[in-house]
Design a protein around this motif. Structure first.
Motif, PDB file in Angstrom:
ATOM      1  N   UNK A 105      -1.626  11.373   3.276  1.00 10.19           N
ATOM      2  CA  UNK A 105      -1.795  10.933   1.888  1.00 10.19           C
ATOM      3  C   UNK A 105      -2.681   9.693   1.832  1.00 10.19           C
ATOM      4  N   UNK A 106      -3.487   9.619   0.804  1.00  9.94           N
ATOM      5  CA  UNK A 106      -4.277   8.410   0.547  1.00  9.94           C
ATOM      6  C   UNK A 106      -3.351   7.266   0.153  1.00  9.94           C
ATOM      7  N   UNK A 107      -3.855   6.047   0.346  1.00  7.12           N
ATOM      8  CA  UNK A 107      -3.058   4.883  -0.027  1.00  7.12           C
ATOM      9  C   UNK A 107      -3.712   4.136  -1.192  1.00  7.12           C
ATOM     10  N   UNK A 108      -2.891   3.540  -2.005  1.00 10.47           N
ATOM     11  CA  UNK A 108      -3.342   2.814  -3.187  1.00 10.47           C
ATOM     12  C   UNK A 108      -2.594   1.493  -3.259  1.00 10.47           C
ATOM     13  N   UNK A 109      -3.094   0.607  -4.117  1.00 10.35           N
ATOM     14  CA  UNK A 109      -2.362  -0.629  -4.364  1.00 10.35           C
ATOM     15  C   UNK A 109      -2.449  -1.002  -5.829  1.00 10.35           C
ATOM     16  N   UNK A 110      -1.451  -1.721  -6.266  1.00 10.48           N
ATOM     17  CA  UNK A 110      -1.396  -2.176  -7.644  1.00 10.48           C
ATOM     18  C   UNK A 110      -2.425  -3.278  -7.848  1.00 10.48           C
ATOM     19  N   UNK A 111      -3.117  -3.199  -8.969  1.00  9.01           N
ATOM     20  CA  UNK A 111      -4.156  -4.186  -9.256  1.00  9.01           C
ATOM     21  C   UNK A 111      -3.564  -5.216 -10.207  1.00  9.01           C
ATOM     22  N   UNK A 112      -3.214  -6.374  -9.672  1.00  9.42           N
ATOM     23  CA  UNK A 112      -2.500  -7.377 -10.481  1.00  9.42           C
ATOM     24  C   UNK A 112      -3.356  -7.840 -11.658  1.00  9.42           C
ATOM     25  N   UNK A 113      -4.564  -8.273 -11.390  1.00  9.25           N
ATOM     26  CA  UNK A 113      -5.427  -8.749 -12.475  1.00  9.25           C
ATOM     27  C   UNK A 113      -6.182  -7.559 -13.039  1.00  9.25           C
ATOM     28  N   UNK A 114      -5.713  -7.046 -14.196  1.00 10.12           N
ATOM     29  CA  UNK A 114      -6.386  -5.886 -14.792  1.00 10.12           C
ATOM     30  C   UNK A 114      -7.671  -6.358 -15.465  1.00 10.12           C
ATOM     31  N   UNK A 146       0.859  -1.182   0.000  1.00 11.74           N
ATOM     32  CA  UNK A 146       0.000   0.000   0.000  1.00 11.74           C
ATOM     33  C   UNK A 146       0.893   1.229   0.000  1.00 11.74           C
ATOM     34  N   UNK A 147       0.681   2.099  -0.963  1.00 11.80           N
ATOM     35  CA  UNK A 147       1.627   3.209  -1.157  1.00 11.80           C
ATOM     36  C   UNK A 147       0.865   4.494  -1.465  1.00 11.80           C
ATOM     37  N   UNK A 148       1.528   5.609  -1.206  1.00 12.86           N
ATOM     38  CA  UNK A 148       0.959   6.915  -1.538  1.00 12.86           C
ATOM     39  C   UNK A 148       1.511   7.382  -2.877  1.00 12.86           C
ATOM     40  N   UNK A 149       0.892   8.416  -3.412  1.00 11.15           N
ATOM     41  CA  UNK A 149       1.363   8.957  -4.689  1.00 11.15           C
ATOM     42  C   UNK A 149       2.805   9.433  -4.557  1.00 11.15           C
ATOM     43  N   UNK A 150       3.095  10.118  -3.451  1.00 11.73           N
ATOM     44  CA  UNK A 150       4.447  10.651  -3.261  1.00 11.73           C
ATOM     45  C   UNK A 150       5.471   9.534  -3.158  1.00 11.73           C
ATOM     46  N   UNK A 206      -7.758   2.281  -5.045  1.00  9.74           N
ATOM     47  CA  UNK A 206      -7.620   2.864  -3.714  1.00  9.74           C
ATOM     48  C   UNK A 206      -7.713   1.759  -2.677  1.00  9.74           C
ATOM     49  N   UNK A 207      -7.042   1.988  -1.562  1.00 14.11           N
ATOM     50  CA  UNK A 207      -7.122   1.032  -0.464  1.00 14.11           C
ATOM     51  C   UNK A 207      -7.307   1.817   0.826  1.00 14.11           C
TER      52      UNK A 207
END
Lengths: 259, 259
Positions: free
Chosen positions: B250-259, B198-202, B236-237
DNA sequence: AGAATAGTGTCTATCAGACACTATGCA
DNA sequence: TGCATAGTGTCTGATAGACACTATTCT
């Protein structure tokens, strides 16, 4: 490290210890694999991406199509360590095509190292990608090992499912080569290795279309071309390309190696 | 070809001949090279691209820094052809980092096959590139061979000309790894392997800046980020990243493996 | 003259670079 | 309240896609 011009060894503090170590060093008793180079040699003829294949004369896969290649000469491995892998690729390229040295683009593609990819023994294969200008392609003659050599259309190869008739894992290698050249043509000047030295805009576009398998908008392609001209990537050259179906003759250009 | 699921052999007409040939086949008497895998393991810590290096405990290059790596197990080469080269890379990665299997990105980089690149004997080295999340990087412990292991800043390595202290041709390998990751970050999702799950934009931007060695316009980066969100590449997560210097979290996001 | 090709004008949508701006939350 | 950071509004320039258009030269 005699092939290393940086002379790292001479910077080493306890060189004497190392020299003694080297003298006493005995090559590992571990079993070693065979290492080969295979070549994916592309050209573009009549707007069609073609690959050079040979018909295997011996087992295994006798009668199947295969990529040209051969063993890397590693000398005795101690006093004589043999040839660089890249030199082996150059050597095989010359042996298979009989084209003059340095007339083709050659780059390493990928190393295929699955166990049992060769049924005989453990073989690790370093695959190389080569690009031949259409002006040189007809001059290619069969390799010294006298196997039949042929330019095969990649498109028809896939259409007819003939890729099932490729020896070893050569289908996988070919697939990766196509992906490489498709991806790289967008951001590197490899397209210029698939046109005559002097080429027209349409000829260059035809190469892009053959490689990518799509059509390009002629207007936008001309714009990109003009930009490359302005950036000094290409330059105009003398002469025109006659128009087979009547119409204006196309200007000719050439790639400017030293930007 | 027992590792080949396509079962090409069964399509072969004269299989019996081939079986007979295989039975009679005697491994080449040509000398063979040793084949190794080396790992360029990157992480990004404190906005700085770092590579995992070990200090060599034995000759040659004793006391020098080197990339972790080891020999590819090729079995006896006939009945047992050993492990895939890629499996060897995975094995070495686990041995060197002790991180859980599959927790890191791993891809083949390039094969270094110059003669005399190892002074002892002919060694052909298949280099791999691995990416470790900053959340996992501190968990990395020294390899089983008990050599000192350290995350070294690529920047300071070059600033201090310490690359001259890299064993073998490992400077060249490291250089190519940096080029690879710099080039690939623009058109593939490898950046997501260098941030926490889980990561932020920055945080993502910081990875881009560390890898490319340049600053990114925050406005434009946010726009690209939003586009990836709209395209379903990321999602978003829950949770927020606390702001160390005061200010909005900052908001957190995650990579979506299955697009 | 007809036809196919070489090459251009130009409108539009998209995206990067740049700058100003508001909003947030801790010291 | 001050301040560093998160995140947005919006102008501008570069480029891709699309379509219409002129120019050329062989049959």
């Amino acid at each position: 490290m005699s092939s290393d011009p940086s002379g790292k060894l001479s910077h080493h503090e306890d060189f004497d210890d190392e020299a003694a170590f080297l003298a006493a060093y005995k090559a590992q008793d571990y079993p070693r694999p065979s290492v080969t180079v295979d070549l994916v040699i592309f050209t573009v003829l009549d707007g069609d991406l073609k690959v050079l294949l040979i018909e295997r004369g011996g087992h295994p896969f006798k009668g199947w199509w295969a990529l040209p290649g051969g063993f890397v000469n590693v000398g005795d491995g101690v006093k004589d360590q043999g040839e660089d892998v890249e030199d082996a690729a150059h050597r095989e390229l010359e042996e298979e095509t009989h084209l003059p040295k340095g007339s083709c683009h050659l780059e390493q593609l990928y190393t295929f190292g699955k166990a049992y990819r060769d049924p005989r023994t453990r073989v690790i294969d370093v695959a190389y990608l080569a690009l031949v200008r259409p002006t040189l392609a007809p001059l290619v003659t069969a390799g010294d090992d006298a196997a039949a050599t042929r330019w095969v259309s990649v498109q028809t190869l896939w259409d007819n499912s003939d890729t099932q008739r490729l020896a070893f894992d050569h289908r996988e290698i070919l697939t990766m080569a196509i992906e490489r050249v498709r991806g790289k043509i967008d951001y590197s000047p490899i397209a210029f290795d698939l046109v005559p030295e002097a080429f027209s805009v349409a000829e260059l576009r035809s190469v892009y279309e053959a490689v990518k398998g799509t059509t390009y908008n002629a207007r936008n392609f001309n714009r990109r071309f003009k930009r490359m001209l302005a950036d000094g990537v290409i330059e105009t050259t003398v002469g025109h390309r006659p128009n087979p179906s009547g119409g204006p003759r196309a200007h000719l250009y050439q790639f400017k190696r030293a930007a």
